[in-house]
Write a protein that holds these residues in place. Structure first.
Motif, mmCIF file in Angstrom:
data_model
loop_
_atom_site.group_PDB
_atom_site.id
_atom_site.type_symbol
_atom_site.label_atom_id
_atom_site.label_comp_id
_atom_site.label_asym_id
_atom_site.label_seq_id
_atom_site.Cartn_x
_atom_site.Cartn_y
_atom_site.Cartn_z
ATOM 1 N N PHE A 213 0.840 -1.210 0.000
ATOM 2 C CA PHE A 213 0.000 0.000 0.000
ATOM 3 C C PHE A 213 0.873 1.259 0.000
ATOM 4 N N THR A 214 1.986 1.221 0.784
ATOM 5 C CA THR A 214 2.810 2.438 0.877
ATOM 6 C C THR A 214 3.511 2.757 -0.443
ATOM 7 N N ARG A 215 3.651 1.741 -1.326
ATOM 8 C CA ARG A 215 4.377 1.965 -2.585
ATOM 9 C C ARG A 215 3.452 2.167 -3.780
ATOM 10 N N ALA A 216 2.165 1.872 -3.627
ATOM 11 C CA ALA A 216 1.252 1.877 -4.778
ATOM 12 C C ALA A 216 0.610 3.247 -4.973
ATOM 13 N N ASP A 217 -0.074 3.394 -6.111
ATOM 14 C CA ASP A 217 -0.781 4.647 -6.413
ATOM 15 C C ASP A 217 -2.180 4.604 -5.826
ATOM 16 N N PHE A 218 -2.432 5.474 -4.879
ATOM 17 C CA PHE A 218 -3.779 5.676 -4.344
ATOM 18 C C PHE A 218 -3.976 7.186 -4.232
ATOM 19 N N ARG A 219 -5.220 7.620 -4.374
ATOM 20 C CA ARG A 219 -5.443 9.073 -4.408
ATOM 21 C C ARG A 219 -5.058 9.756 -3.098
ATOM 22 N N GLU A 220 -5.169 9.023 -1.961
ATOM 23 C CA GLU A 220 -4.809 9.640 -0.677
ATOM 24 C C GLU A 220 -3.299 9.774 -0.503
ATOM 25 N N LEU A 221 -2.533 9.227 -1.470
ATOM 26 C CA LEU A 221 -1.063 9.300 -1.416
ATOM 27 C C LEU A 221 -0.518 10.129 -2.569
ATOM 28 N N ALA A 222 -1.367 10.983 -3.160
ATOM 29 C CA ALA A 222 -0.995 11.652 -4.411
ATOM 30 C C ALA A 222 0.078 12.719 -4.242
ATOM 31 N N THR A 223 0.367 13.155 -3.033
ATOM 32 C CA THR A 223 1.455 14.129 -2.838
ATOM 33 C C THR A 223 2.585 13.459 -2.057
ATOM 34 N N ASP A 224 3.790 14.005 -2.207
ATOM 35 C CA ASP A 224 4.936 13.462 -1.461
ATOM 36 C C ASP A 224 4.676 13.545 0.039
ATOM 37 N N GLU A 225 4.054 14.644 0.443
ATOM 38 C CA GLU A 225 3.776 14.868 1.873
ATOM 39 C C GLU A 225 2.820 13.788 2.406
ATOM 40 N N ALA A 226 1.786 13.469 1.623
ATOM 41 C CA ALA A 226 0.803 12.476 2.056
ATOM 42 C C ALA A 226 1.445 11.089 2.143
ATOM 43 N N ARG A 227 2.266 10.753 1.129
ATOM 44 C CA ARG A 227 2.906 9.425 1.149
ATOM 45 C C ARG A 227 3.860 9.317 2.345
ATOM 46 N N ALA A 228 4.598 10.399 2.597
ATOM 47 C CA ALA A 228 5.525 10.387 3.741
ATOM 48 C C ALA A 228 4.752 10.217 5.052
ATOM 49 N N ALA A 229 3.610 10.864 5.151
ATOM 50 C CA ALA A 229 2.797 10.749 6.371
ATOM 51 C C ALA A 229 2.282 9.318 6.532
ATOM 52 N N PHE A 230 1.898 8.695 5.418
ATOM 53 C CA PHE A 230 1.393 7.316 5.470
ATOM 54 C C PHE A 230 2.514 6.359 5.885
ATOM 55 N N ILE A 231 3.681 6.533 5.264
ATOM 56 C CA ILE A 231 4.813 5.659 5.600
ATOM 57 C C ILE A 231 5.143 5.802 7.091
ATOM 58 N N ALA A 232 5.148 7.040 7.578
ATOM 59 C CA ALA A 232 5.461 7.263 9.002
ATOM 60 C C ALA A 232 4.414 6.590 9.887
ATOM 61 N N ARG A 233 3.143 6.693 9.493
ATOM 62 C CA ARG A 233 2.058 6.064 10.281
ATOM 63 C C ARG A 233 2.222 4.547 10.323
ATOM 64 N N GLU A 234 2.578 3.971 9.185
ATOM 65 C CA GLU A 234 2.686 2.507 9.130
ATOM 66 C C GLU A 234 3.965 2.015 9.812
ATOM 67 N N ILE A 235 5.050 2.793 9.760
ATOM 68 C CA ILE A 235 6.265 2.404 10.496
ATOM 69 C C ILE A 235 5.955 2.394 11.993
ATOM 70 N N LYS A 236 5.173 3.385 12.423
ATOM 71 C CA LYS A 236 4.797 3.442 13.836
ATOM 72 C C LYS A 236 3.992 2.189 14.235
ATOM 73 N N ALA A 237 3.128 1.749 13.335
ATOM 74 C CA ALA A 237 2.262 0.599 13.638
ATOM 75 C C ALA A 237 2.974 -0.743 13.441
ATOM 76 N N PHE A 238 3.850 -0.840 12.422
ATOM 77 C CA PHE A 238 4.389 -2.153 12.020
ATOM 78 C C PHE A 238 5.904 -2.268 12.105
ATOM 79 N N GLY A 239 6.602 -1.165 12.410
ATOM 80 C CA GLY A 239 8.063 -1.219 12.435
ATOM 81 C C GLY A 239 8.637 -1.135 11.029
ATOM 82 N N ASP A 240 9.704 -1.889 10.791
ATOM 83 C CA ASP A 240 10.475 -1.817 9.548
ATOM 84 C C ASP A 240 9.660 -2.366 8.356
#
Ligand SMILES: N[C@@H](CCC(=O)N[C@@H](CS)C(=O)NCC(=O)O)C(=O)O
Length: 213
Positions: A105-132
């Motif tokens: 999900f963090t690498r794919a194209d989804f509309r909620e990840l359409a900006t660099d800022e949004a993708r970075a926020a998603f990656i940070a959220r998922e690292i917090k939840a799942f680690g590496d």
């Protein structure tokens, strides 16, 4: 009415299913990952899905939204269902499903990840939840091996073929399987494939196989 979602989110898939099944006139709005302000203004916390009702009020919680939309458009079509084995299967597989799907999900194209800022926020959220997340990605073969016996069990559970009507369990099972369609090497058996194709078509919900990684 308008339903606010993340496209990748399995909980958001649930209300999309009833909207598609009953062909309801509900607009789809995307909340960007990292946008804390919009959902917090609507329901007091950062969460999706959220339904904006005709009276302008907001409703969170995917199954509450599903039942609200079903009952608001008579006749209601979702039966209570009695599929304890399916519900238990979903509960057991859900953490494994997330380990396979989240790095994709963090690498794919989804509309909620359409900006660099949004993708970075998603990656940070998922690292917090799942680690590496790279470790999750690297664990793909092992996770698929763990999933295979569960998929074999599901073949048996779905042996009768998809029913003509949907029950509550469909709103748990289909979102989990739809999420797994983002995994390139997933090997669904014929009964699971038939179930996924049937529910996707009836509910007019697109699968992720076109962007599988
Ligand atoms: N119980 C909720 C769970 C919804 C949920 O966990 N949604 C996730 C998105 S996949 C979420 O909003 N996470 C918080 C965030 O985006 O920060 C429901 O069924 O609607």
């Amino acid at each position: 009415m308008e339903l606010f979602i993340y496209e990748h989110c399995p909980f958001c898939c649930r209300p999309q299913m009833i909207i598609g099944l009953k062909q309801l006139d509900v607009a789809i709005g995307i909340i960007m990952e990292g946008d804390v302000e919009t959902p917090t203004r609507m329901v007091g916390r950062k969460v999706v899905p959220i339904l904006r009702k005709d009276d302008g009020s907001f409703m969170p919680e995917s199954m509450d939204i599903v039942h609200y939309l079903d009952q608001a458009s008579a006749p209601a079509v979702i039966s209570a269902g009695n599929k304890a084995a399916i519900d238990a299967w979903v509960e057991r597989v859900w953490p494994l499903m997330l380990r396979l799907c989240v790095p994709r999900f963090t690498r794919a194209d989804f509309r909620e990840l359409a900006t660099d800022e949004a993708r970075a926020a998603f990656i940070a959220r998922e690292i917090k939840a799942f680690g590496d997340l790279q470790a999750l990605w690297d664990g793909t073969a092992e996770f698929l091996a763990q999933l295979q016996p569960r998929l074999d069990e599901l073949e048996t559970l779905l042996a009768q073929g998809p029913a003509d009507t949907l029950d509550e369990s469909d709103f748990r099972l289909f979102p989990a399987l739809r999420s797994l369609t983002i995994v390139k090497d997933i090997a669904f058996g014929p009964n699971v494939r038939r179930y996924v194709a049937d529910r996707a078509a009836r509910c007019r919900v697109a699968l992720f196989d076109g962007k599988a990684l």
